[in-house]
Design a protein around this motif. Sequence first.
Motif, PDB file in Angstrom:
ATOM      1  N   GLY A   1       0.856  -1.184   0.150  1.00 19.06           N
ATOM      2  CA  GLY A   1      -0.105   0.064   0.113  1.00 19.06           C
ATOM      3  C   GLY A   1       0.759   1.116   0.001  1.00 19.06           C
ATOM      4  N   ALA A   2       2.311   0.998   0.231  1.00  8.34           N
ATOM      5  CA  ALA A   2       3.163   2.409   0.275  1.00  8.34           C
ATOM      6  C   ALA A   2       3.943   2.305  -0.928  1.00  8.34           C
ATOM      7  CB  ALA A   2       3.838   2.319   1.656  1.00  8.34           C
ATOM      8  N   MET A   3       3.750   1.366  -1.841  1.00  7.83           N
ATOM      9  CA  MET A   3       4.708   1.190  -2.878  1.00  7.83           C
ATOM     10  C   MET A   3       4.315   2.320  -3.668  1.00  7.83           C
ATOM     11  SD  MET A   3       6.560  -1.343  -2.760  1.00  7.83           S
ATOM     12  CE  MET A   3       6.604  -3.100  -1.848  1.00  7.83           C
ATOM     13  N   VAL A   4       5.500   2.777  -4.503  1.00  6.18           N
ATOM     14  CA  VAL A   4       5.335   3.705  -5.540  1.00  6.18           C
ATOM     15  C   VAL A   4       4.293   3.177  -6.761  1.00  6.18           C
ATOM     16  CG1 VAL A   4       6.618   5.412  -6.931  1.00  6.18           C
ATOM     17  CG2 VAL A   4       7.532   4.861  -4.921  1.00  6.18           C
ATOM     18  N   GLN A   5       3.486   3.961  -7.059  1.00  8.73           N
ATOM     19  CA  GLN A   5       2.614   3.458  -8.403  1.00  8.73           C
ATOM     20  C   GLN A   5       3.438   3.435  -9.619  1.00  8.73           C
ATOM     21  OE1 GLN A   5      -0.544   1.994  -7.838  1.00  8.73           O
ATOM     22  NE2 GLN A   5       0.048   2.071  -5.815  1.00  8.73           N
ATOM     23  N   PRO A   6       3.444   2.413 -10.342  1.00  9.47           N
ATOM     24  CA  PRO A   6       3.948   2.625 -11.895  1.00  9.47           C
ATOM     25  C   PRO A   6       3.155   3.457 -12.844  1.00  9.47           C
ATOM     26  CG  PRO A   6       2.825   0.633 -11.478  1.00  9.47           C
ATOM     27  CD  PRO A   6       2.717   1.210 -10.116  1.00  9.47           C
ATOM     28  N   VAL A   7       4.040   4.136 -13.733  1.00 14.23           N
ATOM     29  CA  VAL A   7       3.258   4.851 -14.775  1.00 14.23           C
ATOM     30  C   VAL A   7       3.423   4.172 -16.237  1.00 14.23           C
ATOM     31  CG1 VAL A   7       3.575   7.235 -15.750  1.00 14.23           C
ATOM     32  CG2 VAL A   7       3.883   6.744 -13.265  1.00 14.23           C
ATOM     33  N   ILE A   8       2.246   4.107 -16.702  1.00 11.29           N
ATOM     34  CA  ILE A   8       2.194   3.579 -18.233  1.00 11.29           C
ATOM     35  C   ILE A   8       1.812   4.560 -19.326  1.00 11.29           C
ATOM     36  CG2 ILE A   8       0.977   1.741 -19.621  1.00 11.29           C
ATOM     37  CD1 ILE A   8       0.341   0.071 -17.108  1.00 11.29           C
ATOM     38  N   ASN A   9       2.681   4.517 -19.942  1.00 10.74           N
ATOM     39  CA  ASN A   9       2.582   5.771 -21.045  1.00 10.74           C
ATOM     40  C   ASN A   9       1.686   4.884 -22.111  1.00 10.74           C
ATOM     41  OD1 ASN A   9       2.629   7.410 -23.448  1.00 10.74           O
ATOM     42  ND2 ASN A   9       4.658   7.469 -23.318  1.00 10.74           N
TER      43      ASN A   9
END
Length: 296
Positions: free
Chosen positions: A74-82
């Motif tokens: 729950g504290a992980m950095v959220q990935p970003v998808i292009n």
Amino acid sequence: MTLQSMTGFARVAAEHDGTAIAWEVKSVNGKSVDVRLRLPQGFERLEPAVRQAIQKRFSRGNVQATLTVSRMAGAMVQPVINEVFLRDVAELATRLVKQYGAAPASADGLLALRGVFDVPETVETEEQRAAIDAVIMNGLEKGLAGLVEARKAEGEALRSLLSDHIATIETLTLQAEADPSREPAQIRQRLAEQVRLLLEASPALDETRLNMEAAFLATKADIREEIDRLKTHVASGRTLLAGGGAIGRKLDFLAQEFNRESNTLCSKSNAAAVTAIGLELKAVVDQFREQVQNLE
């Protein structure tokens, strides 16, 4: 003062702002303080402070401290998808399949392409770094306190065991002192018999000289000094155990003295009973010295 063994283990866990922190500290026998650290990448900055904290607590023992730091669920950095780039790549892959019969692209293959999927790096501020460092060092202090308690518990068990060994050494010393073979009447009788046998075998021998030699040997074989020193060492051992503290080296020296007197008693003995007592003494002293190696 309490005694400390050099063997112990403790584990402490903590949490800070979505980060799980855990310390495992353990120690084993060592002639001095030897510190070995396992710190995660990026936390090497804490090594001097961690070493100082450990060396302040202990005077002997090989101490190993392992730090684990991980992000909690729950504290992980959220990935970003292009998604725009992903759509274009997917359309290109579909066209290649239709026009050239290429193998269809898989989802994991598309996501593995550079620029499609990215996990942004987090940048810590000085305040955030100082806060997590404080939590880590506080956890270390708790872990070291737990290790001290574990070492004390084993140290008290060793105190009882070593006291029993000293009591056995005292009992054997008193048995050697009271052995009938040390009575003057028996010594005279034994020497007189030995002189008689020598004169019967060689009548030309000087009886007066033989008696003088026998008296000299009797004096040389006397174990009074060894018994007195063993009694003194027993008293010293009890005093050290009662005082407690970091007495491992002193008790190790005392064990060497016990061993020296036991060896001399065996070499001087002129009776089977005393020799047997001396051999038993050596066995108990070896056990005593082996246990002493575990003390701080």
